[in-house]
Design an enzyme around this catalytic site. Sequence first.
Site, PDB file in Angstrom:
ATOM      1  N   LYS A  21       0.873  -1.179   0.000  1.00  0.00           N
ATOM      2  CA  LYS A  21       0.000   0.000   0.000  1.00  0.00           C
ATOM      3  C   LYS A  21       0.902   1.218   0.000  1.00  0.00           C
ATOM      4  CE  LYS A  21      -1.958   2.949   2.104  1.00  0.00           C
ATOM      5  NZ  LYS A  21      -1.945   4.453   1.861  1.00  0.00           N
ATOM      6  N   GLU A  34       7.163  -0.195  12.904  1.00  0.00           N
ATOM      7  CA  GLU A  34       8.234   0.783  13.113  1.00  0.00           C
ATOM      8  C   GLU A  34       7.555   2.139  13.181  1.00  0.00           C
ATOM      9  OE1 GLU A  34      10.385   3.744  12.733  1.00  0.00           O
ATOM     10  OE2 GLU A  34      10.705   3.129  10.661  1.00  0.00           O
ATOM     11  N   CYS A  78      11.365   9.680  11.293  1.00  0.00           N
ATOM     12  CA  CYS A  78      11.063   9.110  12.602  1.00  0.00           C
ATOM     13  C   CYS A  78      12.274   9.213  13.512  1.00  0.00           C
ATOM     14  CB  CYS A  78      10.608   7.659  12.476  1.00  0.00           C
ATOM     15  SG  CYS A  78      11.801   6.596  11.622  1.00  0.00           S
ATOM     16  N   GLU A  92       5.508  13.382  18.634  1.00  0.00           N
ATOM     17  CA  GLU A  92       6.279  13.445  17.405  1.00  0.00           C
ATOM     18  C   GLU A  92       5.609  14.428  16.456  1.00  0.00           C
ATOM     19  OE1 GLU A  92       8.212  10.275  14.299  1.00  0.00           O
ATOM     20  OE2 GLU A  92       6.047  10.199  14.582  1.00  0.00           O
TER      21      GLU A  92
END
Length: 498
Positions: free
Chosen positions: A187, A262, A296, A395
């Site tokens: 995807k 992750e 990240c 984040e």
Amino acid sequence: MGDGPLGERNIMKTPDTIPNWINGKECEALEGRSFEKINPTDGSVLFKVTRSYKAEINVAVESAKNSQSEWAAVPPVKRGLILHDIVMSMIKRKNDIAEIVHKETGKSIKDALGETGGAVECGLFYASEGQRLYGRTTTSGVPNKYASTIRQPVGVAGLIIAANTPIANVVWKVFPALVCGNTAVLKSAEDTPATAWAFGQIAHEAGIPPGVLNIVQGYGEEAGTPLVKHPDVGVISFTGSTEVGRFIQQKTGERLAKVSLELGGKNPLVVCDDADLNNAANWVLLSAFSNAGQRCASGSRIIVFESIYDSFVKTLIKKTRELKVGDTNDDDLGPLINETQLNNMLSYITKAKNEGATILFGGKRLTDEKHRNGFYLEPTLIENVDPKAEISQCEVFGPIACLYRVNNYKEALDLANESSYGLTGCIHTKNFDRANHFIQNLQAGVVVVNAGTFGSEPHMPFGGVKQSGNGTREPGTEAINIYSNLKDVYINISNIVS
């Protein structure tokens, strides 16, 4: 389409509507559904994108399922050689790939070529893993009995990626999944659909059998969720936000599918009183602002000893002021991937200011003639932030770094660990004992000394602890554990000694 300098030959032409790849063929969604991909540098429409729903996912999974046993029957060494052919084609088309990454993300051609080179390195590593799908032979506690293990594919792999490093993210997941004998449904990230489409074209031209690699376009809720829930998908690998990761963990748990997550990071970079301050400042800029902070592994919490805080911050502001924002090779960082993300950054900054934080530099959308139609944010430095404030704990995924004062190493380590995330971290110091203590005691999956918070290599495991993942690691050989199942083998023989 050769590998000469950009501009000397035709670039791989993207279709007016970016299609899916299903069973080796390009196809659009039922009823022609699509959405627009916006250029982050100027707000224009780049192209339309196929908008897949459950029906398209079902067809893609069925294609992968029907092809899996035949693909698994190909010896792993041969599978690796096929993947190697794909890598060789990527090398020949590296400028084409970089041009598409550049257009979709707004990062410079230079950075896009660097990312493509990293993807090639990762692909080469996993192509060679076809020669190293090791089981183990060991001893048994029973006479005339032999014990060993072998690796077997899981089946269909559902792969869901982020848009920040699009070609690297594709290769990171597709290659280990395929070399283990799985077929895949990828995807694509809705903000970088053409990169995934281009990889699909390269892979099929290089000889990947139909149905082995299927690529679907669409939004997460509409295309990603049906993939996660599909009963014939044996393993899901996801890179993205912790919030979505929790949802995936729940849904895959309901059907006991394998899952690799992750997720996000709120990564600390500690600057000690004995650090090389110039080197530390350079690495803060790279960790916090390269790729517009869309990593990240971005260094978003800069923890500085009180004794050198003022001089270090003075240097950091000076260097930040010199950064150039734009999409050329002379620029240091580009735009945010979309306007929603830009507005999220501005909201974080406004809230921090309202709570008493000080904006040392930046904090505003760029609105001059060069930048006004794009999604550009000034590189932003903030101080006087409460460590428990939202901007300290969440984040943000943009070019924002918060600075914190600490009196000593213990306070620095405590603050570094005061986060629900645990992905990466870095310390700048000349003290070996201090560095080693940090290595052992930072709550993170990756730790770095005297560099940045990012920089994973394809042969090394990457992943985090706490809310940064579910304990799995990709890439490296550790990823093979995600995409394969171990089978114990016991062979009993008769006692042939007369």
